[in-house]
Structure formats: structure tokens, C-alpha cells
Motif scaffolding. Sequence first.
Motif, PDB file in Angstrom:
ATOM      1  N   GLY A 184       0.805  -1.208   0.000  1.00  0.00           N
ATOM      2  CA  GLY A 184       0.000   0.000   0.000  1.00  0.00           C
ATOM      3  C   GLY A 184       0.846   1.270   0.000  1.00  0.00           C
ATOM      4  N   ASP A 201      -3.766   9.913  -0.819  1.00  0.00           N
ATOM      5  CA  ASP A 201      -4.241   8.662  -0.216  1.00  0.00           C
ATOM      6  C   ASP A 201      -3.605   8.450   1.148  1.00  0.00           C
ATOM      7  OD1 ASP A 201      -5.782   8.165  -2.397  1.00  0.00           O
ATOM      8  OD2 ASP A 201      -4.627   6.467  -3.157  1.00  0.00           O
ATOM      9  N   LEU A 209      -4.515  -0.108   5.494  1.00  0.00           N
ATOM     10  CA  LEU A 209      -5.851  -0.182   4.900  1.00  0.00           C
ATOM     11  C   LEU A 209      -5.764  -0.246   3.377  1.00  0.00           C
ATOM     12  CD1 LEU A 209      -7.948   2.361   7.017  1.00  0.00           C
ATOM     13  CD2 LEU A 209      -8.312  -0.101   6.859  1.00  0.00           C
ATOM     14  N   VAL A 210      -4.855   0.540   2.804  1.00  0.00           N
ATOM     15  CA  VAL A 210      -4.670   0.536   1.355  1.00  0.00           C
ATOM     16  C   VAL A 210      -4.135  -0.826   0.902  1.00  0.00           C
ATOM     17  CG1 VAL A 210      -3.522   1.650  -0.595  1.00  0.00           C
ATOM     18  CG2 VAL A 210      -4.227   3.018   1.373  1.00  0.00           C
ATOM     19  N   ASP A 213      -6.925  -3.425   0.900  1.00  0.00           N
ATOM     20  CA  ASP A 213      -7.803  -3.248  -0.256  1.00  0.00           C
ATOM     21  C   ASP A 213      -7.201  -3.904  -1.503  1.00  0.00           C
ATOM     22  OD1 ASP A 213     -10.171  -1.978  -1.528  1.00  0.00           O
ATOM     23  OD2 ASP A 213      -8.667  -0.810  -2.590  1.00  0.00           O
ATOM     24  N   LYS A 216      -6.979  -7.896  -0.883  1.00  0.00           N
ATOM     25  CA  LYS A 216      -8.313  -8.530  -0.864  1.00  0.00           C
ATOM     26  C   LYS A 216      -8.887  -8.651  -2.279  1.00  0.00           C
ATOM     27  CE  LYS A 216     -12.840  -8.462   1.352  1.00  0.00           C
ATOM     28  NZ  LYS A 216     -13.526  -8.828   0.101  1.00  0.00           N
ATOM     29  N   LYS A 217      -8.700  -7.617  -3.091  1.00  0.00           N
ATOM     30  CA  LYS A 217      -9.202  -7.659  -4.465  1.00  0.00           C
ATOM     31  C   LYS A 217      -8.582  -8.826  -5.234  1.00  0.00           C
ATOM     32  CE  LYS A 217      -7.822  -4.481  -7.354  1.00  0.00           C
ATOM     33  NZ  LYS A 217      -7.670  -3.170  -8.044  1.00  0.00           N
TER      34      LYS A 217
END
Length: 277
Positions: A184, A201, A209-210, A213, A216-217
Motif C-alpha cells: 500500500g 491517499d 488499509l490501502v 484493499d 483482498k481484491k
Amino acid sequence: VLKGEVTHQEKVSDKNGRRYISVTINDGSGIIYANLFSGRQAKLYDEIKSIKNKSRCRIVGKVREVKNVDEGFNSIDITKIEIIQEPTVRQADKKEQAKKLNSILTQIENIGYKKLIKDVMSDIDINQFYIVPASERHYVYQGGLVDHIVRTAKIASAIIDTYDGKLNLDKDFMLTAILLFRVGKTKTLSFENGTTKVTEDGELFEDSLVTLDIVKKCLDTNDEISDYNKKLLLHVIAASKNKSVYGAVTIPKTNWKNANGTSITTDNGTGTTNVAT
């Protein structure tokens, strides 16, 4: 003895009201605070006040441990300081870094984890991955993020190999988590002209958190990794900073028990394997 670049200096007071100059030094691997109290060596005090930011200095002093509520850190009580003429921007060798990353990847045998790493690296800006530092405080140079990841992976591999046969550790899982746990940063930091900057960002979101994301994708399209291991991998990334004050999204569940009453493990398809978070 410390060599580094002066990034900031200010006059401050300690808890007893004593005034001193605090100089922030970046030596390429992180920052340290060098201090000189007023009244001690008046000539040296004046020399420090005259030093400008971005000056490259060599400092001689005594290391002192400082403790506060959240964490401890070291500072230096200055006894000598001088300006030196050396390059101020450190830059890692991208080709050498790629070799080191590949040496870690070759240790991973699990097809699912290999696919995940490939998908994540394809999703992020790979050029930024090799450019950004690890943070604003350590490995603060071009390529610092990759150097930090490689060093962490080497330490983990050494620990796993040391306890081989004694503890049933999931090496593939742990190395995958290490390779991905800071991707991230490619969106939260930038590095231009020797200066680390926080992106939009980065101002809005914690880098963990980034990272979550992004990972997880890629996990959502990965059928090779069990749902349980997907959750566990995301947990390790979320908890990788250990405490919320350091930016952890959640607290590490090292002693967590699942619904069956068993400790944290990964599912390797043939049973379970211990994993430290």
C-alpha cells in the motif's frame, strides 16, 4: 558517531524546564534526535544554531535512551558536530533488489500464494514499488521499501530454518505475508528529488488499509487459497504494525482461539500448520 542529513532543528524544553537544541538527523535508515543543552559548550551551541536544514553532518556524542508512554527511542547528546561534503541522496540498486526478491519468491512453493503475489504485483505501480521508501522515519531513501521487505523476509527465513523440525511453521504463508504487507506504500508515499512525501491517499488512509484493499481484491479471484487462509493473511497484514498507536488496523491475535478451540494455524491442505502473527 553518526553521519546524516539535518532535516529539522528547534529549541525545546525538557520536563524540568531546561532549554536545549534538538536536531533531527536522517542517516538513510531512519531518523535520530541529537541534542545539546544550553550552557554546555557555548561555542558548540552557536555552531549548531548556524547549521541549515539539508546540511550533511558528522556528529559525535553519547547515545541516551529516552522513554515515553508509547515507546522508547534513542537520542544522542552532542559533543562534536561538523559539516561534511557527501552525497545526501541514497539510492538502492533496482537490479540487485529484483534478484533478492526473486530469491525469496523461489522459496515459495504454494501455487495459490505464487499466483496471489503475481496478481498483486501486476495490480500496483511496480515502478513505485522500487522507488518509494519504507516510511518517513526508516529506510528513507529510494528503494527503501523493497530493502525493508527483503531484510524482514531474510530474518523470517532464518528463524523458520532454525526451528525446522521443532515447530511446524508455514514458510510459504509467512514469506507471502512479508512480501505483500506494505504494498500500500506505493499509493501512500512518493519519493521525488530525494524527498519523501505523503500522497493524498496517505493523508486520508493508513497504508495498511490501502494494502488490505489491494490484496483482498486479488484474493477474491484466487481459488487456490482456502477461505480460512485468506482471512488469516488479511489479519496478519491488518495487525502487522502491532499496536493501533503505530497504525495497526487490528491487534495481533497470536493467542487467539478459533471456534474449535484450537490456536491460530494455516490450512496447508494436509492438516494444519502453526503461524506466528
